[in-house]
Enzyme design. Structure first.
Site, PDB file in Angstrom:
ATOM      1  N   LYS A 253      65.450  67.322  27.758  1.00 24.12           N
ATOM      2  CA  LYS A 253      64.759  68.532  26.895  1.00 24.12           C
ATOM      3  C   LYS A 253      64.703  69.321  27.260  1.00 24.12           C
ATOM      4  CE  LYS A 253      61.811  64.608  25.976  1.00 24.12           C
ATOM      5  NZ  LYS A 253      61.469  63.264  27.114  1.00 24.12           N
TER       6      LYS A 253
ATOM      7  N   SER B 111      65.196  63.522  31.076  1.00 23.69           N
ATOM      8  CA  SER B 111      64.204  64.390  29.926  1.00 23.69           C
ATOM      9  C   SER B 111      64.472  65.645  30.810  1.00 23.69           C
ATOM     10  CB  SER B 111      63.488  63.879  30.639  1.00 23.69           C
ATOM     11  OG  SER B 111      62.223  63.439  29.959  1.00 23.69           O
TER      12      SER B 111
ATOM     13  N   VAL C  12      63.270  60.509  34.873  1.00 22.21           N
ATOM     14  CA  VAL C  12      62.826  59.239  34.888  1.00 22.21           C
ATOM     15  C   VAL C  12      63.706  58.701  35.557  1.00 22.21           C
ATOM     16  CG1 VAL C  12      61.352  58.590  33.497  1.00 22.21           C
ATOM     17  CG2 VAL C  12      63.485  58.029  33.147  1.00 22.21           C
TER      18      VAL C  12
ATOM     19  N   TYR D  59      69.726  62.865  21.147  1.00 20.08           N
ATOM     20  CA  TYR D  59      68.688  63.453  22.426  1.00 20.08           C
ATOM     21  C   TYR D  59      69.176  61.916  23.607  1.00 20.08           C
ATOM     22  CZ  TYR D  59      65.065  62.096  24.811  1.00 20.08           C
ATOM     23  OH  TYR D  59      63.737  61.277  25.973  1.00 20.08           O
TER      24      TYR D  59
ATOM     25  N   TYR E 290      55.215  65.653  32.994  1.00 13.60           N
ATOM     26  CA  TYR E 290      54.331  65.045  31.951  1.00 13.60           C
ATOM     27  C   TYR E 290      52.900  65.111  32.011  1.00 13.60           C
ATOM     28  CZ  TYR E 290      59.389  63.328  32.341  1.00 13.60           C
ATOM     29  OH  TYR E 290      60.466  63.028  32.634  1.00 13.60           O
TER      30      TYR E 290
HETATM   31  N1  GLU Z   1      66.228  57.926  28.466  1.00 13.84           N
HETATM   32  C1  GLU Z   1      64.852  58.090  28.934  1.00 13.84           C
HETATM   33  C2  GLU Z   1      63.511  57.934  27.285  1.00 13.84           C
HETATM   34  O1  GLU Z   1      64.259  58.723  26.327  1.00 13.84           O
HETATM   35  C3  GLU Z   1      63.959  59.378  29.540  1.00 13.84           C
HETATM   36  C4  GLU Z   1      62.143  59.614  29.571  1.00 13.84           C
HETATM   37  C5  GLU Z   1      62.788  60.143  30.945  1.00 13.84           C
HETATM   38  O2  GLU Z   1      63.443  61.314  31.461  1.00 13.84           O
HETATM   39  O3  GLU Z   1      61.447  61.430  30.780  1.00 13.84           O
HETATM   40  O4  GLU Z   1      62.962  57.343  27.811  1.00 13.84           O
END
Ligand code: GLU
Length: 317
Positions: free
Chosen positions: A68, A65, A265, A195, A247
């Site tokens: 992002k 994530s 994650v 993504y 989050y």
């Molecule tokens: N590969 C994970 C997903 O897209 C990344 C999510 C994350 O790191 O929060 O669900």
């Protein structure tokens, strides 16, 4: 206030490592398994250019994530704030990072913010390039420039294949956004692929600390003085990191730690203390909300002992 040194960093890692027992390593990311459950690595880069590091700081792991942050920086630079925030909102949410329910109910069906999965997929549709490959290469080379590393910082093909294989939820988010008109069909397919790819870029705690320092330094590369992203866009990204970067624990971190953060994650966290330092953490044992448990403890300790909270009273005259 404690003084930063490698010895101090080792003490912090030693004190926080036991917290790894309170989380679990995610089971579907290639290269990450229970053998990494007690790993904890931390690297800091200060404005003087000094690097301090301790623990498993040589571990390579995928961005997940933290992608992002990079996608949002590029989208803001390419399209500007007005366009980006027509597609995605900038509000925190108490929903889990991969929630779909808010897309049905929330105003205009826009995702709440660019740091939940739906928001990042929507934002990924706003990165310039005529093909997904070209858009990805722009992002990769941007990250390689920031980190000064084009050897370790690269696409991990195995992780990419696994992101596609385990991407059912992300595909449903993208298709739902297509159904409500947030994305066109072509945008949805391409944004998903971009993504997945950016999530699969390998980094280490030093690379994350450099990304953190780039943000702390308002979008400028110190060594060359080049302003890669306009500082007003970096300010926007840091504000959203503070309100939504951890989050649905972001409020807790804003109170307990008090500077912009983003987690992934894989158990990674990037931190940016404006004007002062960048922090990169890897601690693969994560809690139910997706955040590294020991990594979070490291941040609390660093914030307190080095007085890093941006709301600290030391600035009152
Ligand atoms: N590969 C994970 C997903 O897209 C990344 C999510 C994350 O790191 O929060 O669900």
């Amino acid at each position: 206030m404690d003084k930063l040194s490698n010895g101090f960093m080792e003490e912090v890692v030693k004190a926080c490592r036991p917290y790894t027992a309170q989380g679990e390593v995610i089971d579907h990311i290639p290269g990450l398994d229970q053998s990494h459950a007690t790993d904890l690595g931390v690297t800091i880069i200060t404005k003087e250019g000094d690097v301090y590091s301790a623990g498993e700081d040589d571990c390579n792991f995928s961005l997940q994530s933290i992608s992002k942050v990079i996608i949002l920086l590029m989208a803001l630079e390419d399209f500007g704030k007005e366009v980006v925030f027509q597609k995605v909102d900038m509000e925190p949410t108490d929903d889990f990072f991969n929630s779909i329910s808010n897309l049905e109910n929330y105003e205009g069906h826009r995702p709440y913010n660019p740091f939940i999965n739906s928001g990042a997929i929507a934002t990924a549709s706003l990165v310039n390039g005529s093909t997904v490959e070209e858009r990805f290469q722009r992002i990769l080379s941007f990250l390689q420039t920031i980190t000064g590393d084009d050897e370790k910082v690269k696409l991990n093909e195995e992780v990419y294949r696994s992101e596609i294989k385990n991407g059912a939820r992300n595909r449903s988010l993208a298709y739902f956004m297509e159904s409500t008109g947030v994305l066109s069909n072509r945008e949805a397919e391409e944004a998903l692929d971009l993504y997945y790819r950016v999530n699969s870029i390998d980094v280490n705690s030093l690379a994350l600390a450099k990304l953190g320092f780039f943000l702390a330094n308002h979008g400028k590369i110190s060594a060359t003085g080049s302003q890669l992203i306009q500082s007003r866009h970096v300010r926007t990204v840091k504000a959203i990191m503070l309100t939504s970067g951890m989050y649905n624990e972001s409020g807790t971190y804003a109170v307990d730690v008090g500077f912009p953060l983003k987690s992934g994650v894989s158990g990674s966290i990037v931190g940016a203390v404006p004007g002062r330092m960048g922090i990169g953490i890897i601690g693969p044992s994560i809690n139910k909300k997706g955040n590294s448990v020991a990594g979070g403890q490291v941040l609390r300790m660093l914030s307190e002992k080095l007085r890093l909270n941006i709301f600290h009273d030391s600035t009152i005259v």
